[in-house]
Design a protein around this motif. Sequence first.
Motif, short mmCIF file in Angstrom:
data_model
loop_
_atom_site.label_atom_id
_atom_site.label_comp_id
_atom_site.label_asym_id
_atom_site.label_seq_id
_atom_site.Cartn_x
_atom_site.Cartn_y
_atom_site.Cartn_z
N PRO A 25 -8.64 8.96 -21.41
CA PRO A 25 -7.87 8.72 -22.64
C PRO A 25 -8.43 7.54 -23.41
O PRO A 25 -9.11 6.68 -22.84
CB PRO A 25 -6.48 8.39 -22.10
N ASP A 26 -8.13 7.50 -24.70
CA ASP A 26 -8.50 6.32 -25.49
C ASP A 26 -7.51 5.21 -25.18
O ASP A 26 -6.33 5.45 -25.03
CB ASP A 26 -8.42 6.65 -26.99
N MET A 27 -8.00 4.00 -25.08
CA MET A 27 -7.12 2.90 -24.73
C MET A 27 -7.91 1.61 -24.86
O MET A 27 -8.94 1.44 -24.22
CB MET A 27 -6.65 3.09 -23.29
N SER A 28 -7.43 0.72 -25.69
CA SER A 28 -8.23 -0.46 -26.01
C SER A 28 -7.70 -1.74 -25.37
O SER A 28 -8.47 -2.51 -24.77
CB SER A 28 -8.28 -0.65 -27.53
N ALA A 53 4.31 -0.13 -19.91
CA ALA A 53 5.26 0.91 -20.30
C ALA A 53 4.84 1.53 -21.63
O ALA A 53 4.85 2.76 -21.78
CB ALA A 53 6.66 0.32 -20.41
N ASP A 54 4.43 0.69 -22.58
CA ASP A 54 3.97 1.17 -23.87
C ASP A 54 2.76 2.09 -23.71
O ASP A 54 2.68 3.16 -24.32
CB ASP A 54 3.57 0.01 -24.78
N MET A 55 1.82 1.66 -22.88
CA MET A 55 0.60 2.43 -22.69
C MET A 55 0.94 3.81 -22.13
O MET A 55 0.38 4.83 -22.54
CB MET A 55 -0.33 1.70 -21.72
N THR A 56 1.86 3.85 -21.18
CA THR A 56 2.23 5.11 -20.57
C THR A 56 2.82 6.07 -21.61
O THR A 56 2.49 7.25 -21.63
CB THR A 56 3.27 4.87 -19.45
N GLN A 57 3.67 5.52 -22.46
CA GLN A 57 4.28 6.36 -23.50
C GLN A 57 3.23 6.92 -24.45
O GLN A 57 3.23 8.11 -24.77
CB GLN A 57 5.29 5.53 -24.30
N ALA A 58 2.33 6.04 -24.89
CA ALA A 58 1.27 6.46 -25.81
C ALA A 58 0.45 7.58 -25.17
O ALA A 58 0.04 8.54 -25.84
CB ALA A 58 0.37 5.27 -26.15
#
Lengths: 146, 146
Positions: B108-111, A114-119
């Motif tokens: 997208p950036d995503m770690s 959920a956090d990733m989606t928001q970001a």
Amino acid sequence: MPDTEIRMRKMVQALRENRYRITPQRLAILKVLAESKGHPSVDSIYDQVRSRFPTTSLATIYKNVAVLRDLGQLLELGFSDDCNRYDGNKPYDHPHVVCTVCRKILDPDMSSLADMTQALTRETGFTITRHRLDFFGICPDCQASR
Amino acid sequence: MPDTEIRMRKMVQALRENRYRITPQRLAILKVLAESKGHPSVDSIYDQVRSRFPTTSLATIYKNVAVLRDLGQLLELGFSDDCNRYDGNKPYDHPHVVCTVCRKILDPDMSSLADMTQALTRETGFTITRHRLDFFGICPDCQASR
DNA sequence: CTCCCTGCAAACTATTTGCACCGTC
DNA sequence: GACGGTGCAAATAGTTTGCAGGGAG
């Protein structure tokens, strides 16, 4: 009431609400989906339905799977290198772990999406409606039989 | 040296190291892949290669794409409801954002994925070798033209 | 000069569709 | 009784394969 029963009722209700008729074949398909612990393919559903309705056609399975998917009662996992797999018990986006040897599929616990989606919405301006997260690897069983 | 050039050389090197011959068609395909900013489909590669080699066949594109994928020089994004898409610039697993209207694909950036993979190994006993993370939604451009 | 590669066409496979008959509502 | 659902067969679409001739090494 067992979970299987609850899912069956929920799916029947969704069909009724959308003016779909309740046919024996449909009920048989729902039963297979609700009882299935794994993530069956159309062929696997077909085989199971045929054991009770030997004249059922593959096209009927496809048509009904599409109806249920469109009603949001069935999650479709499309694999381009293999046939699609379905989840009738958790018909909403969630991560999967797929064994590349035996094609078993599990549902791991995992929250941080959920956090990733928001970001992502913030970063790209996209309106995110769906996601798909699959991990591929070799399950303990298949590792053992090497 | 521009990035495009670097990728070209890297791919040619991988082909040579594995005793694959360097043909004009192959070079043309590598060029399209290295220059492509997006995530082209086989058809799109085909169209671009044909503008320089009009007799090139679709099968040749498929065969070469498979070779490069197997050499780890090309990431294949299989979409069961659409044709496959390819990334020749970042040929390793990474998340994508897909516009369901125009089919544009962004990186997208995503770690935090490495952590998730580790947690998963602990939880399920799987040996995780690959993953696939796609977010689907509507891109800013397509939202505007509504 | 040896094979790998290419181009063409045919094969493949999962899925979809058209249509006449059947059964739910 | 109306009309959506089923079963069959044929169509579809992306991808793969078989094979004969051509070109890279």
